[in-house]
Scaffold this motif. Structure first.
Motif, PDB file in Angstrom:
ATOM      1  N   GLU A  22       3.603   9.139   9.548  1.00 12.79           N
ATOM      2  CA  GLU A  22       2.810  10.070   9.749  1.00 12.79           C
ATOM      3  C   GLU A  22       3.688  11.236   9.220  1.00 12.79           C
ATOM      4  O   GLU A  22       4.715  11.314   9.223  1.00 12.79           O
ATOM      5  N   ARG A 145      -5.355   4.836  14.494  1.00  9.34           N
ATOM      6  CA  ARG A 145      -4.811   4.940  13.626  1.00  9.34           C
ATOM      7  C   ARG A 145      -6.368   5.843  12.561  1.00  9.34           C
ATOM      8  O   ARG A 145      -7.335   5.727  13.012  1.00  9.34           O
ATOM      9  N   THR A 148     -10.253   5.161   7.505  1.00  7.97           N
ATOM     10  CA  THR A 148     -10.763   5.090   5.897  1.00  7.97           C
ATOM     11  C   THR A 148     -11.845   3.520   5.835  1.00  7.97           C
ATOM     12  O   THR A 148     -10.466   2.438   5.693  1.00  7.97           O
ATOM     13  N   GLY A 153      -4.295   0.298   6.166  1.00 11.14           N
ATOM     14  CA  GLY A 153      -2.677   0.954   6.068  1.00 11.14           C
ATOM     15  C   GLY A 153      -1.627   0.780   6.301  1.00 11.14           C
ATOM     16  O   GLY A 153      -1.188   1.657   6.410  1.00 11.14           O
ATOM     17  N   ASN A 158      -1.907   6.720   6.449  1.00  7.76           N
ATOM     18  CA  ASN A 158      -3.034   7.113   5.077  1.00  7.76           C
ATOM     19  C   ASN A 158      -2.691   5.749   3.957  1.00  7.76           C
ATOM     20  O   ASN A 158      -1.553   5.584   4.172  1.00  7.76           O
ATOM     21  N   ASN A 160      -2.738   5.793   1.278  1.00  6.59           N
ATOM     22  CA  ASN A 160      -1.991   6.136  -0.344  1.00  6.59           C
ATOM     23  C   ASN A 160      -0.669   5.984   0.211  1.00  6.59           C
ATOM     24  O   ASN A 160       0.129   6.024  -0.465  1.00  6.59           O
ATOM     25  N   HIS A 161      -0.719   6.656   1.133  1.00 10.69           N
ATOM     26  CA  HIS A 161       1.371   6.196   1.914  1.00 10.69           C
ATOM     27  C   HIS A 161       1.294   5.069   1.621  1.00 10.69           C
ATOM     28  O   HIS A 161       2.793   4.450   1.329  1.00 10.69           O
ATOM     29  N   THR A 204      -5.488  -0.923  -1.107  1.00 10.25           N
ATOM     30  CA  THR A 204      -5.319   0.683  -0.493  1.00 10.25           C
ATOM     31  C   THR A 204      -6.179   1.431  -1.042  1.00 10.25           C
ATOM     32  O   THR A 204      -6.502   2.586  -0.904  1.00 10.25           O
ATOM     33  N   SER A 206      -6.021   3.180  -3.699  1.00 13.88           N
ATOM     34  CA  SER A 206      -5.270   4.188  -4.050  1.00 13.88           C
ATOM     35  C   SER A 206      -5.150   4.744  -5.662  1.00 13.88           C
ATOM     36  O   SER A 206      -4.272   3.600  -5.920  1.00 13.88           O
ATOM     37  N   HIS A 323      -1.166  17.931  -2.413  1.00 15.67           N
ATOM     38  CA  HIS A 323      -1.866  16.607  -2.718  1.00 15.67           C
ATOM     39  C   HIS A 323      -0.961  16.412  -4.198  1.00 15.67           C
ATOM     40  O   HIS A 323      -1.856  16.027  -5.209  1.00 15.67           O
ATOM     41  N   GLU A 395      -0.551  13.023  -4.643  1.00 12.74           N
ATOM     42  CA  GLU A 395      -0.019  12.421  -2.973  1.00 12.74           C
ATOM     43  C   GLU A 395       1.381  14.039  -2.713  1.00 12.74           C
ATOM     44  O   GLU A 395       1.869  14.209  -3.358  1.00 12.74           O
ATOM     45  N   GLN A 397       3.522  11.704  -0.308  1.00 17.38           N
ATOM     46  CA  GLN A 397       4.090  10.875   0.734  1.00 17.38           C
ATOM     47  C   GLN A 397       5.511  10.900   1.016  1.00 17.38           C
ATOM     48  O   GLN A 397       5.716  10.467   2.232  1.00 17.38           O
TER      49      GLN A 397
END
Length: 630
Positions: A22, A145, A148, A153, A158, A160-161, A204, A206, A323, A395, A397
């Motif tokens: 996180e 969490r 989404t 995840g 997230n 995306n990470h 994901t 992403s 982002h 992103e 990350q």
């Protein structure tokens, strides 16, 4: 002692990989302590056994970057924000230095890859749990969490990470699969994990990770063909055609896995109108305030609010991050930070390419073997860094611990890819090794002290949040007291305790002399003193000042909050409530109507301007109906 340091390093990396997922440091502290212990042991050893000499140019560039970021953190306006970057930087520096030095032996580098693959398996297992419908499942009990639905995840909050982590490890594994040593069983397992990671990136959903995957895949394919052309030319055309077919089939599979979801995302949020474009405008506006050195570490937390674009939807939440890691670097650290980051990337990529050139022109001619673990890891690290550079355009990350540590590991592999000292001697730069070791000492000390200085407060603050959700007010206040006692510099702990104390007060108890109100006011004053850029802190303090009759000071705090959040309904509504309390209904009405025009709305379920405006009208009606006072 060196072996012991590496054992703690591997264990710390594993723990950070499970928990440090996180943007906040709460779950990173256990891994940070283990990494700090590993760095401390390496520092005590001082002269580490290094199998291959590292590039001093890479060490110099990385030391300059780390030194600048650390210095900027120490002089940033909000210490609580800066420490998040500082401790992730410290963990990344320990990872980088140990990868470059003590873990330069192929055996330890294989162990590093094994730890990464264990984390991959863990994330895949978590992904299966999410796909089963438990989208909010978190590995730590009592926590959920921020899910989404429809996007896995893993250990990450997230998706995306997770995509970023899979992408980086995928290319490292792919390099080992194609050019590393090992039997058929090992290669089959690695191939299965590569396919699983590609599917994981797809799940994901992403788009940034998929772009990075595509860019890295092209570079990996071209570099691999270049190595084959230089070493095994008789297999070039068959491998080129076979690789192209595999790439096309893999791309088709990834598209089919994500076709419906990506089409849906493109319809609801097309790339051409992506919300990131408006967030980037805010980052550039913040950058303009201090172009050279930036406004301070993680100050985009507040910059995203103060410079929020009017084109964003009124219901859109706060961005908090740009982002785009390059724009975030500009906003927080200025041109100096971005320039040093580019220098780090270029020097390490150049050193990786130099190793590939040395391998095909010297090493291969001596041994006649193209399979080499050093070659595999260097090629994988090169393409992984390129993939992460592409993904970083979309992103944030590297504001999360384990992707940042993984990136540091990749750069460490490129800084010392395995060029033998007898074959190629790099340039010697004075004091570079001493500086890098001193930075290692400082980073290790930070990581060891952080859990005690700040980690305990973060823990109690999190427990207080859980107690608030569960409605246990007494336990909440106990944990908030412990959070403030553990770390008096924690502005959020003071703020939350001030709110908790205000919540305890009834309307009759809001008198200037009430001890609880006085204590709440002191807490909120301390929160504002520690972070004068958070508009909610100023609004809470204004509420307390109104309650104790300090109306001028309350108005000053509200005006300050409006300057920090000029587009937000909450700050405008606070002005209206202030005039409402003072009985100035004309100014209150004007402020309520102004709040109704705010481009950034309060969340659904919270107090809205229209509710308070109706209350104002009711009060006005009651006053008209009341008989005149004699």
């Amino acid at each position: 002692m060196q072996s012991l340091a590496l054992i703690f390093f591997l264990f710390g990396f594993l723990v950070a990989g499970v928990l440090g997922t996180e943007t906040r440091l709460l779950f990173f502290w256990p891994g940070a302590a283990l990494l700090g212990l590993a760095g401390l042991l390496a520092t005590l050893k001082w002269r580490l056994r290094v199998v291959f000499p590292p590039s001093e140019g890479c060490l110099a560039a990385a030391s300059l970057f780390a030194g600048y970021i650390a210095a900027r953190c120490f002089v940033s306006p909000v210490a609580g924000y800066a420490r998040e970057d500082l401790y992730i930087l410290a963990g990344a520096w320990v990872t980088y230095m140990l990868t470059v030095t003590a873990a330069s032996h192929p055996r330890w580098r294989t162990a590093l890859l094994a730890v990464l693959l264990v984390l991959v398996l863990g994330n895949l297992a978590m992904g299966f749990i999410h796909l089963s419908g438990h989208w909010e499942y978190h590995v730590v009990p009592s926590f959920m969490r921020a899910a989404t639905v429809g996007r896995i995840g893993g250990f990450f909050a997230n998706p995306n990470h997770l995509g970023a982590f899979f992408t980086m490890v995928l290319f490292l594994t792919g390099g080992f699969l194609c050019f590393g040593r090992g039997g058929a069983a090992l290669k089959m397992c690695l191939g299965f994990l590569c396919v699983s990671m590609m599917l994981g990136v797809a799940l994901t959903a992403s788009r940034g990770a998929l772009m990075g995957l595509a860019a890295g895949g092209v570079i990996f394919f071209l570099m691999s063909l270049g190595i084959v052309w230089q070493t095994q030319r008789q297999f070039f055309w068959s491998l080129a055609s076979g690789g192209l077919v595999v790439a096309l089939l893999g791309g088709a599979v990834l598209w089919k896995v994500n076709e419906e979801y990506l089409k849906g995302r493109e319809m609801t949020s097309p790339m051409a109108n992506d919300v990131r474009l408006e967030i980037w405008k805010a980052a550039l506006a913040q950058h303009a305030q201090s172009p050279l050195i930036g406004t301070g570490s993680r100050m985009f937390y507040e910059g995203s609010i103060q410079y929020r674009s009017t084109e964003l939807s009124g219901s859109a939440g706060e961005a908090l991050f740009a982002h785009n890691e390059y724009l975030q670097m500009l906003a927080d650290y200025g041109w100096v930070g971005l320039g040093l980051l580019v220098l780090v990337l270029l020097t390490h990529l150049w050193n990786g390419v130099a190793f590939l050139r040395w391998f095909v022109t010297h090493r291969f001619l001596q041994t006649g073997r193209v399979l080499s673990n050093n070659l595999a890891l260097c090629l994988g690290a090169l393409t992984a860094v390129i993939a992460m550079m592409v993904h970083a355009f979309f992103e944030f990350q590297f504001h999360v611990a384990i992707p940042a540590l993984t990136a540091a590991l990749l750069l460490g592999l490129l800084a010392n890819p395995g060029i033998e000292a007898t074959e190629k001697r790099g340039a010697k730069l004075p004091s570079v090794r001493l500086l890098s070791k001193l930075l290692l000492t400082g980073a290790s000390g930070l990581l060891l002290s952080g859990p005690w200085l700040h980690g305990r407060s973060d823990y109690h603050l999190a427990r207080a949040e859980i107690a608030q959700v569960q409605g246990v007010d007494f336990e909440r206040l106990q944990h908030l007291n412990a959070a403030v006692d553990a770390d008096p510099s924690n502005a959020e702990a003071h703020y939350q305790r001030g709110l908790a104390l205000l919540d305890k007060l009834t309307a009759d108890q809001r008198s200037p002399e009430h001890p609880v109100l006085k204590r709440a006011t002191v807490d909120l004053e301390q929160a504002v003193a520690l972070n004068r850029f958070h508009y909610l802190y100023a609004l809470a303090l204004a509420d307390a000042y109104d309650a104790v009759g300090r109306y001028e000071e309350a108005l000053h705090q509200i005006q300050h909050a409006i300057a920090l959040a000029p587009l937000h309904e909450e700050s405008r509504m606070a002005l209206a409530v202030h005039w409402h309390r003072l009985g100035d209904f004309v100014q209150a009405e004007q402020a309520y109507l102004w709040a109704g025009e705010a481009p950034a709305w309060n969340e659904e379920g919270t107090s809205r301007w229209i509710d308070n405006y109706r209350l104002l009208l009711q009060h006005a009606a009651l006053m008209r109906a009341a008989p005149p006072q004699p």
